[in-house]
Motif scaffolding. Sequence first.
Motif, PDB file in Angstrom:
ATOM      1  N   ALA A  74     107.757  38.645 -68.815  1.00  0.00           N
ATOM      2  CA  ALA A  74     107.395  38.205 -67.799  1.00  0.00           C
ATOM      3  C   ALA A  74     106.010  38.834 -67.207  1.00  0.00           C
ATOM      4  O   ALA A  74     104.932  37.937 -66.886  1.00  0.00           O
ATOM      5  N   PHE A  75     106.243  40.136 -67.007  1.00  0.00           N
ATOM      6  CA  PHE A  75     105.107  40.887 -66.745  1.00  0.00           C
ATOM      7  C   PHE A  75     103.794  40.659 -67.605  1.00  0.00           C
ATOM      8  O   PHE A  75     102.660  40.289 -66.955  1.00  0.00           O
ATOM      9  N   THR A  76     103.937  40.475 -68.967  1.00  0.00           N
ATOM     10  CA  THR A  76     102.964  40.358 -69.811  1.00  0.00           C
ATOM     11  C   THR A  76     102.287  39.137 -69.575  1.00  0.00           C
ATOM     12  O   THR A  76     101.098  38.835 -69.724  1.00  0.00           O
ATOM     13  N   THR A  77     102.966  37.840 -69.305  1.00  0.00           N
ATOM     14  CA  THR A  77     102.547  36.571 -69.272  1.00  0.00           C
ATOM     15  C   THR A  77     101.835  36.543 -67.925  1.00  0.00           C
ATOM     16  O   THR A  77     100.648  35.834 -68.184  1.00  0.00           O
ATOM     17  N   GLN A  78     102.440  37.037 -66.815  1.00  0.00           N
ATOM     18  CA  GLN A  78     101.427  37.060 -65.298  1.00  0.00           C
ATOM     19  C   GLN A  78     100.155  37.842 -65.809  1.00  0.00           C
ATOM     20  O   GLN A  78      99.242  37.475 -65.467  1.00  0.00           O
ATOM     21  N   GLU A  79     100.169  38.878 -66.375  1.00  0.00           N
ATOM     22  CA  GLU A  79      98.956  39.805 -66.345  1.00  0.00           C
ATOM     23  C   GLU A  79      97.799  39.134 -67.590  1.00  0.00           C
ATOM     24  O   GLU A  79      96.569  39.186 -67.039  1.00  0.00           O
ATOM     25  N   ALA A  80      98.275  38.398 -68.526  1.00  0.00           N
ATOM     26  CA  ALA A  80      97.674  37.522 -69.242  1.00  0.00           C
ATOM     27  C   ALA A  80      97.020  36.461 -68.481  1.00  0.00           C
ATOM     28  O   ALA A  80      95.422  36.265 -68.718  1.00  0.00           O
ATOM     29  N   ILE A  81      97.585  35.751 -67.686  1.00  0.00           N
ATOM     30  CA  ILE A  81      97.074  34.843 -66.749  1.00  0.00           C
ATOM     31  C   ILE A  81      96.085  35.374 -65.736  1.00  0.00           C
ATOM     32  O   ILE A  81      94.905  34.647 -65.797  1.00  0.00           O
ATOM     33  N   HIS A  82      96.395  36.424 -65.351  1.00  0.00           N
ATOM     34  CA  HIS A  82      95.236  37.275 -64.195  1.00  0.00           C
ATOM     35  C   HIS A  82      94.132  37.528 -65.065  1.00  0.00           C
ATOM     36  O   HIS A  82      93.119  37.276 -64.648  1.00  0.00           O
ATOM     37  N   SER A  83      94.232  38.204 -66.198  1.00  0.00           N
ATOM     38  CA  SER A  83      93.034  38.462 -66.902  1.00  0.00           C
ATOM     39  C   SER A  83      92.105  36.922 -67.232  1.00  0.00           C
ATOM     40  O   SER A  83      90.745  37.105 -67.140  1.00  0.00           O
ATOM     41  N   ARG A  84      92.845  36.077 -67.667  1.00  0.00           N
ATOM     42  CA  ARG A  84      92.069  34.977 -67.872  1.00  0.00           C
ATOM     43  C   ARG A  84      91.261  34.444 -66.735  1.00  0.00           C
ATOM     44  O   ARG A  84      90.044  34.042 -66.834  1.00  0.00           O
ATOM     45  N   GLU A  85      91.983  34.361 -65.550  1.00  0.00           N
ATOM     46  CA  GLU A  85      91.349  33.900 -64.309  1.00  0.00           C
ATOM     47  C   GLU A  85      90.151  34.826 -63.560  1.00  0.00           C
ATOM     48  O   GLU A  85      89.209  34.468 -63.068  1.00  0.00           O
ATOM     49  N   HIS A  86      90.513  36.090 -63.959  1.00  0.00           N
ATOM     50  CA  HIS A  86      89.411  36.653 -63.287  1.00  0.00           C
ATOM     51  C   HIS A  86      88.147  36.886 -64.405  1.00  0.00           C
ATOM     52  O   HIS A  86      87.331  37.232 -64.008  1.00  0.00           O
ATOM     53  N   ASP A  87      88.666  36.847 -65.792  1.00  0.00           N
ATOM     54  CA  ASP A  87      87.464  36.559 -66.631  1.00  0.00           C
ATOM     55  C   ASP A  87      86.613  35.231 -66.182  1.00  0.00           C
ATOM     56  O   ASP A  87      85.295  35.537 -66.092  1.00  0.00           O
ATOM     57  N   ALA A  88      87.215  34.300 -65.873  1.00  0.00           N
ATOM     58  CA  ALA A  88      86.580  33.262 -65.750  1.00  0.00           C
ATOM     59  C   ALA A  88      85.884  33.490 -63.983  1.00  0.00           C
ATOM     60  O   ALA A  88      84.498  33.154 -63.912  1.00  0.00           O
ATOM     61  N   PHE A  89      86.414  34.272 -63.179  1.00  0.00           N
ATOM     62  CA  PHE A  89      85.718  34.452 -61.832  1.00  0.00           C
ATOM     63  C   PHE A  89      84.611  35.536 -61.998  1.00  0.00           C
ATOM     64  O   PHE A  89      83.369  35.270 -61.654  1.00  0.00           O
ATOM     65  N   ASN A  90      84.635  36.347 -62.956  1.00  0.00           N
ATOM     66  CA  ASN A  90      83.623  37.450 -63.508  1.00  0.00           C
ATOM     67  C   ASN A  90      82.147  36.432 -63.991  1.00  0.00           C
ATOM     68  O   ASN A  90      81.052  36.772 -63.807  1.00  0.00           O
ATOM     69  N   LYS A  91      82.858  35.634 -65.027  1.00  0.00           N
ATOM     70  CA  LYS A  91      81.716  34.802 -65.611  1.00  0.00           C
ATOM     71  C   LYS A  91      80.721  33.804 -64.400  1.00  0.00           C
ATOM     72  O   LYS A  91      79.707  33.973 -64.575  1.00  0.00           O
ATOM     73  N   ARG A  92      81.631  33.413 -63.411  1.00  0.00           N
ATOM     74  CA  ARG A  92      81.116  32.832 -62.430  1.00  0.00           C
ATOM     75  C   ARG A  92      79.909  33.534 -61.623  1.00  0.00           C
ATOM     76  O   ARG A  92      78.761  33.379 -60.984  1.00  0.00           O
ATOM     77  N   ALA A  93      80.508  34.898 -61.390  1.00  0.00           N
ATOM     78  CA  ALA A  93      79.610  36.022 -60.701  1.00  0.00           C
ATOM     79  C   ALA A  93      78.412  36.010 -61.308  1.00  0.00           C
ATOM     80  O   ALA A  93      77.347  36.207 -60.796  1.00  0.00           O
ATOM     81  N   SER A  94      78.547  36.118 -62.720  1.00  0.00           N
ATOM     82  CA  SER A  94      77.371  36.583 -63.531  1.00  0.00           C
ATOM     83  C   SER A  94      76.222  35.445 -63.514  1.00  0.00           C
ATOM     84  O   SER A  94      75.111  35.569 -63.553  1.00  0.00           O
ATOM     85  N   GLN A  95      76.890  34.128 -63.776  1.00  0.00           N
ATOM     86  CA  GLN A  95      76.010  32.912 -63.500  1.00  0.00           C
ATOM     87  C   GLN A  95      75.452  32.949 -62.072  1.00  0.00           C
ATOM     88  O   GLN A  95      74.190  32.269 -62.156  1.00  0.00           O
ATOM     89  N   SER A  96      75.873  33.439 -61.116  1.00  0.00           N
ATOM     90  CA  SER A  96      75.388  33.709 -59.839  1.00  0.00           C
ATOM     91  C   SER A  96      74.204  34.590 -59.661  1.00  0.00           C
ATOM     92  O   SER A  96      73.640  34.556 -58.749  1.00  0.00           O
ATOM     93  N   GLY A  97      74.112  35.366 -60.717  1.00  0.00           N
ATOM     94  CA  GLY A  97      73.097  36.248 -60.946  1.00  0.00           C
ATOM     95  C   GLY A  97      73.477  37.697 -60.921  1.00  0.00           C
ATOM     96  O   GLY A  97      72.476  38.494 -60.999  1.00  0.00           O
ATOM     97  N   TYR A  98      74.511  37.971 -60.778  1.00  0.00           N
ATOM     98  CA  TYR A  98      75.107  39.387 -60.792  1.00  0.00           C
ATOM     99  C   TYR A  98      75.241  39.945 -62.392  1.00  0.00           C
ATOM    100  O   TYR A  98      75.230  39.189 -63.234  1.00  0.00           O
ATOM    101  N   ASP A  99      74.361  41.304 -62.463  1.00  0.00           N
ATOM    102  CA  ASP A  99      74.727  41.948 -63.815  1.00  0.00           C
ATOM    103  C   ASP A  99      75.758  42.904 -63.698  1.00  0.00           C
ATOM    104  O   ASP A  99      75.939  43.903 -62.847  1.00  0.00           O
TER     105      ASP A  99
END
Length: 290
Positions: A77-102
């Motif tokens: 269950a831990f593995t599944t939770q962390e995998a989904i966290h990675s997915r959502e933070h990866d998406a969040f980080n992409k949005r931060a990059s799109q807003s201009g952050y390097d």
Amino acid sequence: MTATTLPTPSDLSITPRDRRFGREAAAPRLWHGGRVEATAIYNALSTTFPAGEAFFVESVRAFREGAPPKLAEEIKAFTTQEAIHSREHDAFNKRASQSGYDLSKLEAQVEKRLAVTRDKPPIVSLAATMALEHFTAILAHELLADPRHLKGAEKETADLWRWHAVEEIEHKGVAYDTWLHATRHWPRRKRWNVKAKVMLYVTRNFVVDRTAGALELMRQDGVTGLNAWVRLLTYLWLRPGMFRKIAGAWLKFFLPGFHPWNEDDRELLRRYEATVGCVPEPAKKVRRAV
Ligand SMILES: [Fe+2]
Ligand SMILES: [Fe+2]
């Protein structure tokens, strides 16, 4: 300590909630109430999650073999939770990059730290994960316990952080119990020495790297020099003072008999479920979604 005396609550259920955030509309670049330093520290933290949580998963799974059935289930269950966290933070980080952050400098620093640990025996990676999971759990507790930390933040992004915090609390004992199982034949003193050393090492790196990362992002928003330092340190240590507020919980890690579930803070989870009305998805469905 044997498996039968672990303080992890016997009725604890670790339930992955397969949620997605921020796919509909982009949050503003300064999503945390327009505040440069607040946005910067959360963005710096988020940058660590995709690679960092994948590392946690691989470190814990390396010791799954021979674990008691309840712990083996919790690792799953831990593995599944962390995998989904990675997915959502990866998406969040992409949005931060799109807003201009390097974010490249910050990501490179995370990889550098992980490479140092990966070069050592697997038990060191497990110890680092166990220490960082405690760190994450006390940050999560504080984030949920005091609404000032996310005050003024864009709603969907604040929801992402609350959701992540809830699941970090829920699985806070998994890496620790895996560590206890993996080192069950070690003398007490050796166990304490290794865990204390590793905690001091990861804490130093965490504080130094996240501060440097946040200062780098603030620089990209045009806030530099003494002004940047004062604003960031005030935010982290004084108001709302996240780092100061977790100091007591951090210190408890060094006490004899410490276990993450010595404090049962599931009341925060119940409050979250009541306000969000979130019904956790069955794990099977979630694994397919990952
Ligand atoms: Fe996580
Ligand atoms: Fe975690």
